[in-house]
Scaffold this active site. Structure first.
Site, PDB file in Angstrom:
ATOM      1  N   GLY A 209       0.803  -1.231   0.000  1.00 48.54           N
ATOM      2  CA  GLY A 209       0.000   0.000   0.000  1.00 48.54           C
ATOM      3  C   GLY A 209       0.831   1.274   0.000  1.00 48.54           C
ATOM      4  O   GLY A 209       0.531   2.225  -0.732  1.00 48.54           O
TER       5      GLY A 209
ATOM      6  N   THR B 156      -6.421  -9.538  13.738  1.00 52.35           N
ATOM      7  CA  THR B 156      -7.358  -8.481  13.378  1.00 52.35           C
ATOM      8  C   THR B 156      -6.759  -7.585  12.302  1.00 52.35           C
ATOM      9  O   THR B 156      -5.607  -7.178  12.399  1.00 52.35           O
ATOM     10  CB  THR B 156      -7.691  -7.646  14.634  1.00 52.35           C
ATOM     11  OG1 THR B 156      -8.266  -8.520  15.597  1.00 52.35           O
ATOM     12  CG2 THR B 156      -8.645  -6.512  14.310  1.00 52.35           C
TER      13      THR B 156
ATOM     14  N   CYS C 281      28.465   1.238   1.402  1.00 48.33           N
ATOM     15  CA  CYS C 281      28.802   2.176   2.461  1.00 48.33           C
ATOM     16  C   CYS C 281      27.571   2.859   3.042  1.00 48.33           C
ATOM     17  O   CYS C 281      27.613   3.383   4.139  1.00 48.33           O
ATOM     18  CB  CYS C 281      29.762   3.224   1.935  1.00 48.33           C
ATOM     19  SG  CYS C 281      31.272   2.496   1.340  1.00 48.33           S
TER      20      CYS C 281
HETATM   21  S1  FES Z   1      31.765   2.328   4.650  1.00 49.97           S
HETATM   22 FE1  FES Z   1      33.009   2.394   2.942  1.00 49.97          FE
HETATM   23  S2  FES Z   1      34.614   3.604   3.867  1.00 49.97           S
HETATM   24 FE2  FES Z   1      33.073   3.901   5.231  1.00 49.97          FE
END
Ligand code: FES
Lengths: 401, 126
Positions: free
Chosen positions: A201, A238, A326
């Protein structure tokens, strides 16, 4: 500062009309649909059934075939584990693509310990599954094929109708996760030949906390929650009435308006993509060029890292997503929680570099001015990261990577 | 709005100190982060046993860039011994902390200074 939300694959803003439709079901009509002998419960039941009809209408299903859940993750769990358990007598082989969402992939993990075998289909550079691969992997003991309708990270729409046809021919159940696509591009469960379809949704301007699994009439499925007999016994508990009502309202709006949104968003997507191509070098667009979600532009930039791009974009009021390791799961506990996107790896983006993968996903509220604003800030941000990057410096000096 | 990083991290990320390179540096260190493919290169100028200048280039996340920037601030003016004693903890603490998954990004800074000092020792051995 600008406030430009280009991350509609993570969630969409609630449509104000949906909000209005939900409101009475908090304070006024708080009944439990299972206690429908009295007026309060009856009102809730009627509302949930109306929502069921609207959600069914979005994908051309019968209302009886819609099972409400807490969201797409639960619907994917129910589809995968539910079919695996209910069909174990026929076999224990399941076919999925290698670019499925974590809620599909991780639902398969516990099955591995119980004798199930999983075949993961490769995708091509555009992230597409080849339906012929599906055909050749089907075995006598194959019980389920699960291939998503559209990939949120790279936008590619999979050839689900072809896969559905093959599944039908070979009498194997076919599940498609339509979290990213439902309400954005047309999806007809009859034409697709899907037996199970996951819907979310909050991905089409409805509220969080409501999803659904389309279960074609007659498909056997083992419930994954022990409890009462709600949702035809497929999902105990429910119903989240306000959220379900909201999902229904959102489905009705999407059905009526999505063609218009799609046309506009395809135009904005082209404007954004062309603009990026013209102003930023070393860009690699990801996903299929034409078979893709409207308003979805995904790419990676050499010598620039994804999280840094996102942070700088956010500082300029632009909110986007990244598939870079990262930036994944910043609230995780250790390095193990930094997982580079399996989707990017699957389509051949070099996995040894933490690339600047960015997904801009626009929604119906975005405008051409916003696209231009993003195009105004992106080249400067990339330049700034390049100027800090040792790899870019080497590239400039040597002229090679 | 408060993000996943401290104000200090964001300050060093937005305005990194000492970005660049040093021509004829006395020591250069380059380290990569196997967890995510990120990379840091550190240049040192050493005079009379002291680090008189430091510059860096980093390809990486916000924590990696902020750690690099903070590290260069911390080692400038320090003796080689003092600089060698710097750990990633010192860098992370100076940034008012990092999210647990990002601690390894500060390790890259510690390793970069050690590697640059090794390079210096190699170049200036006898
Ligand atoms: S996570 Fe890649 S250098 Fe910080």
């Amino acid at each position: 500062m600008a406030h430009i939300f280009f991350d509609h694959i993570s969630t969409t803003p609630l449509d104000p009309r949906v909000y209005e439709a939900m409101k009475p079901y908090f304070l006024e009509w708080y009944g439990n649909p299972s206690s429908h002998i009295h007026d309060q419960g009856q009102a809730a039941l009627v509302a949930v059934d109306a929502a069921r009809g609207a959600v069914a209408g979005l994908v051309n299903a019968d209302p009886r075939e819609i099972v409400f859940t807490s969201g797409a993750t639960e619907a994917n769990n129910l589809a995968i584990k539910g079919v695996a358990e209910a069909h174990a007598k026929k076999g224990r082989h399941i076919i999925v693509s290698e670019v499925e969402h974590f809620s599909v992939m991780n639902s398969l993990l516990p099955l591995g310990n119980r004798g199930y075998e999983v075949t993961r289909l490769k995708v091509d550079r555009d992230g597409k599954v080849d339906p012929e691969d599906v055909r050749s992997e089907i075995r006598a003991d194959t019980i389920l094929i699960s291939v998503m309708h559209a990939n949120s990270e790279i936008g590619t729409i999979e050839p689900v109708a072809e896969i559905g046809r093959i599944a039908r021919e070979r009498e194997v159940l076919f599940h498609t996760d339509a979290t990213a696509s439902a309400g954005h591009v047309p999806l007809d469960v009859r034409e697709t030949g899907a037996d199970l379809v996951t819907l979310s949704g909050h991905n089409f301007y409805g509220p969080k906390g409501a999803g659904a699994l389309f279960v074609r009439d007659g498909v056997a499925l083992a419930s994954q929650l022990d409890g009462g007999f709600q949702e035809r016994g497929f999902r105990a508990g429910t119903e989240n009435v306000p959220a379900v009502v909201g999902m229904g309202a959102a489905a009705g709006i999407a059905k009526a308006e999505m063609d218009g949104w799609g046309d506009r968003l395809r135009g904005l997507g082209k404007r954004l993509r062309d603009g990026i191509e013209a102003t930023v070098s070393h860009v690699h667009f990801t996903g299929h060029a034409t078979d893709r979600l409207p308003g979805h532009v995904s790419f990676w930039v050499e010598f620039a890292e994804g999280e840094s791009l996102l942070l700088f974009l956010n500082l300029r009021g632009v909110m986007a997503a990244s598939g870079s390791a990262c930036s994944s799961n910043l609230r995780g506990h250790d390095e193990e929680d930094l997982v580079a996107s399996p989707v990017l790896r699957a389509i051949g983006v070099p996995s040894d570099v933490c690339t600047g993968s960015i997904t801009f996903s626009m929604g119906k509220g975005n405008t051409g001015e916003e696209v231009d604003e993003v195009l105004g800030v992106l080249p400067g941000i990339v330049r700034r990261l390049w100027d800090m990057s040792p790899t870019y410096l080497d590239y400039q000096k040597r002229g090679t990577r | 709005m408060a993000g996943p990083y401290s104000e200090k991290v964001m300050d060093h990320f937005m305005n990194p100190r000492n970005v660049g390179e040093i021509e004829n540096a006395d020591g250069v260190g380059e380290v990569g982060n196997p967890a995510c493919g990120d990379m840091m290169r550190l240049y040192l100028k050493v005079d009379g046993g002291k680090i008189v200048d430091a510059k860096f280039r980093t390809f990486g996340c916000g924590a990696a860039i902020a750690s690099s920037s903070m590290l260069t601030e911390m080692i400038k003016g320090k003796t080689i011994e003092e600089a060698r004693a710097i750990t990633n903890r010192h860098v992370a603490d100076a940034l008012d902390g990092l999210p647990p998954v990002k601690i390894h990004c500060s390790v890259m800074a510690e390793e970069a200074v050690k590697s640059a000092l090794e390079d210096y020792a190699r170049k200036h051995a006898g």
